[in-house]
Design a protein around this motif. Sequence first.
Motif, mmCIF file in Angstrom:
data_model
loop_
_atom_site.group_PDB
_atom_site.id
_atom_site.type_symbol
_atom_site.label_atom_id
_atom_site.label_comp_id
_atom_site.label_asym_id
_atom_site.label_seq_id
_atom_site.Cartn_x
_atom_site.Cartn_y
_atom_site.Cartn_z
ATOM 1 N N LEU A 280 40.972 38.174 21.198
ATOM 2 C CA LEU A 280 42.090 38.455 22.201
ATOM 3 C C LEU A 280 42.476 36.660 22.438
ATOM 4 O O LEU A 280 43.547 36.337 22.381
ATOM 5 C CB LEU A 280 41.693 39.102 23.461
ATOM 6 C CG LEU A 280 42.899 39.214 24.570
ATOM 7 C CD1 LEU A 280 44.281 39.803 23.993
ATOM 8 C CD2 LEU A 280 42.562 39.692 25.740
ATOM 9 N N ALA A 281 41.437 36.062 22.720
ATOM 10 C CA ALA A 281 41.436 34.503 23.050
ATOM 11 C C ALA A 281 41.912 33.889 21.897
ATOM 12 O O ALA A 281 42.787 33.138 22.016
ATOM 13 C CB ALA A 281 39.934 34.029 23.417
ATOM 14 N N ARG A 282 41.647 34.392 20.610
ATOM 15 C CA ARG A 282 42.025 33.428 19.508
ATOM 16 C C ARG A 282 43.684 33.987 19.251
ATOM 17 O O ARG A 282 44.394 32.897 18.784
ATOM 18 C CB ARG A 282 41.479 34.226 18.201
ATOM 19 C CG ARG A 282 39.882 33.476 18.017
ATOM 20 C CD ARG A 282 39.276 34.391 16.876
ATOM 21 N NE ARG A 282 39.876 34.018 15.333
ATOM 22 C CZ ARG A 282 39.802 34.746 14.579
ATOM 23 N NH1 ARG A 282 39.081 36.011 14.575
ATOM 24 N NH2 ARG A 282 40.589 34.244 13.301
ATOM 25 N N VAL A 283 43.852 34.895 19.585
ATOM 26 C CA VAL A 283 45.518 35.306 19.534
ATOM 27 C C VAL A 283 46.214 34.583 20.329
ATOM 28 O O VAL A 283 47.347 34.227 20.220
ATOM 29 C CB VAL A 283 45.585 36.845 19.412
ATOM 30 C CG1 VAL A 283 47.347 37.266 19.500
ATOM 31 C CG2 VAL A 283 45.111 37.334 18.447
ATOM 32 N N MET A 284 45.710 34.588 21.688
ATOM 33 C CA MET A 284 46.485 34.031 22.818
ATOM 34 C C MET A 284 46.753 32.572 22.597
ATOM 35 O O MET A 284 47.594 32.016 23.267
ATOM 36 C CB MET A 284 45.730 34.221 24.270
ATOM 37 C CG MET A 284 46.362 35.564 24.918
ATOM 38 S SD MET A 284 45.450 35.380 26.531
ATOM 39 C CE MET A 284 44.997 33.803 26.755
ATOM 40 N N GLU A 285 45.444 32.088 21.966
ATOM 41 C CA GLU A 285 45.695 30.368 21.797
ATOM 42 C C GLU A 285 46.757 30.055 21.133
ATOM 43 O O GLU A 285 47.538 28.734 21.448
ATOM 44 C CB GLU A 285 44.330 30.076 21.204
ATOM 45 C CG GLU A 285 44.202 28.587 21.059
ATOM 46 C CD GLU A 285 42.956 28.148 20.365
ATOM 47 O OE1 GLU A 285 42.795 27.059 20.136
ATOM 48 O OE2 GLU A 285 42.276 28.927 19.902
ATOM 49 N N ALA A 286 47.311 30.649 20.307
ATOM 50 C CA ALA A 286 48.557 30.368 19.592
ATOM 51 C C ALA A 286 49.879 30.585 20.415
ATOM 52 O O ALA A 286 50.913 29.842 20.059
ATOM 53 C CB ALA A 286 48.627 30.980 18.334
ATOM 54 N N HIS A 287 49.727 31.081 21.707
ATOM 55 C CA HIS A 287 51.002 31.640 22.345
ATOM 56 C C HIS A 287 50.761 31.187 23.824
ATOM 57 O O HIS A 287 50.511 32.152 24.721
ATOM 58 C CB HIS A 287 51.240 33.006 22.120
ATOM 59 C CG HIS A 287 51.523 33.363 20.484
ATOM 60 N ND1 HIS A 287 52.631 33.008 20.000
ATOM 61 C CD2 HIS A 287 50.589 34.025 19.615
ATOM 62 C CE1 HIS A 287 52.366 33.428 18.711
ATOM 63 N NE2 HIS A 287 51.275 34.089 18.777
ATOM 64 N N PRO A 288 51.130 29.802 24.071
ATOM 65 C CA PRO A 288 51.014 29.578 25.763
ATOM 66 C C PRO A 288 51.586 30.455 26.553
ATOM 67 O O PRO A 288 51.425 30.721 27.746
ATOM 68 C CB PRO A 288 51.219 28.282 25.610
ATOM 69 C CG PRO A 288 50.905 27.560 24.372
ATOM 70 C CD PRO A 288 51.258 28.852 23.478
ATOM 71 N N ALA A 289 52.694 30.968 25.890
ATOM 72 C CA ALA A 289 53.574 31.708 26.933
ATOM 73 C C ALA A 289 53.192 32.876 27.213
ATOM 74 O O ALA A 289 53.597 33.692 28.271
ATOM 75 C CB ALA A 289 55.155 32.230 26.178
ATOM 76 N N LEU A 290 52.148 33.518 26.788
ATOM 77 C CA LEU A 290 51.312 34.748 27.025
ATOM 78 C C LEU A 290 50.252 34.495 27.754
ATOM 79 O O LEU A 290 49.246 35.329 28.088
ATOM 80 C CB LEU A 290 50.919 35.446 25.962
ATOM 81 C CG LEU A 290 52.102 35.662 25.042
ATOM 82 C CD1 LEU A 290 51.642 36.523 23.617
ATOM 83 C CD2 LEU A 290 52.996 36.780 25.642
ATOM 84 N N ALA A 291 49.937 33.400 28.456
ATOM 85 C CA ALA A 291 48.823 33.011 29.270
ATOM 86 C C ALA A 291 48.460 33.909 30.366
ATOM 87 O O ALA A 291 47.486 34.346 30.834
ATOM 88 C CB ALA A 291 48.788 31.734 29.909
ATOM 89 N N ARG A 292 49.643 34.573 31.083
ATOM 90 C CA ARG A 292 49.482 35.558 32.060
ATOM 91 C C ARG A 292 50.243 36.881 31.863
ATOM 92 O O ARG A 292 50.417 37.790 32.647
ATOM 93 C CB ARG A 292 50.154 34.928 33.436
ATOM 94 C CG ARG A 292 49.801 33.673 34.141
ATOM 95 C CD ARG A 292 48.166 33.473 33.913
ATOM 96 N NE ARG A 292 47.608 34.660 34.775
ATOM 97 C CZ ARG A 292 46.074 34.788 34.591
ATOM 98 N NH1 ARG A 292 45.431 34.206 33.553
ATOM 99 N NH2 ARG A 292 45.582 35.752 35.241
ATOM 100 N N ALA A 293 50.507 37.123 30.331
ATOM 101 C CA ALA A 293 51.350 38.206 30.041
ATOM 102 C C ALA A 293 50.363 39.676 30.299
ATOM 103 O O ALA A 293 49.048 39.319 30.094
ATOM 104 C CB ALA A 293 51.913 38.328 28.684
ATOM 105 N N PRO A 294 51.130 40.656 30.572
ATOM 106 C CA PRO A 294 50.259 41.771 30.608
ATOM 107 C C PRO A 294 49.529 42.294 29.299
ATOM 108 O O PRO A 294 50.220 41.967 28.207
ATOM 109 C CB PRO A 294 51.154 42.864 31.334
ATOM 110 C CG PRO A 294 52.463 42.376 30.670
ATOM 111 C CD PRO A 294 52.331 40.792 30.864
#
Length: 367
Positions: A280-294
Amino acid sequence: MKTDAVVFGWDVGGAHIKVSMVTASGELLDIAQWACPLWQGLGYLEQVIDHVLDRWPLAREAGARHVVTMTGEMVDLFADRAQGVRVLVDTLAQRLGPSTRFFAGAAGWLAANECADGWCDVASANWLATAQWVASRVSDALLVDIGSTTTDIVPIVAGRVVARGCNDATRLVSGELVYQGVVRTPLCGVSHRIVFRGEQVNVMNEWFATTADVYRLTGELWPAHDQHASADNGPKTEAASRARIARMIGHDARDAGEHEWREFAQTWRSEQMQILAANLARVMEAHPALARAPLVGAGCGRFLVEALAQREGRGFIDFSELVDAPNASLDLPEWMATCAPSVAVALLSLHGVREPTVAWFHSTAAS
């Protein structure tokens, strides 16, 4: 009810087949899942088709609408994925009718005679069907679908699917596909070393136990999702599960009490959670806009998605909340989320998408 009043959405996997029945107005009426060990032969698929047609007589009528997504082409019954798609498409079209359509992502909906050339768009696209439906309902989110065998982690930004990978191979690179599930995953595929009684212990690389044993002992696996045989073909009871997880580290169940084996199951759960959290962290790393996304949870293992959301302080949305089912029975929401791709493919066929909802995020890691 007339045949043109409903659509049947199929998700044809290698281990299960999931089918939903949706009205033309987008209301989910019914849904079911059948175990289908496709790697053992096409006869299992034929049997499930028979069950579907028996459950819903409308599905066998000439005007019935069937839409299909799949992952079953990956099983080693087939020489390669292209052959798998061809065989599954031919079998389904022959049984369900020539008007059957196959989900092909950005390539749209293919007729059976178009799938030989478009097989790579049809192959293992069920995650994309789910993600496209979620993207039409939630602007920014991380879809996490934890099933019996695999986990899909799909980023959605501004109402668009922005996955880095577009097929199994590239999604395995990006961390968007993880071969971890809550029923069929062998425990030696979760960790090679594990803590027992305060010591790190080597794990036997044998198919002695699966994650179903773990989640039977934690009490989180719904019995209706426990459709496959256990590793030793023995009973699917807590006592039998204790014996199987004990065997993974060279013990017998009598070597510890019930409470200690339950704690050991929690240790296995923590190991699997770490794998999921890392990806999950790997996927999130590419998308800062999802830092607090549900996190949008789907699959029979979405109890782990909710746990991940709580651990990270994120919101959690159950996939069933994104589906219209006003007359749902008590257990229908459970099946909606478990069978999310079959629901999504049916709904997408009815509503379509106003504009493309896929924007492949190019990265050297996934190219």
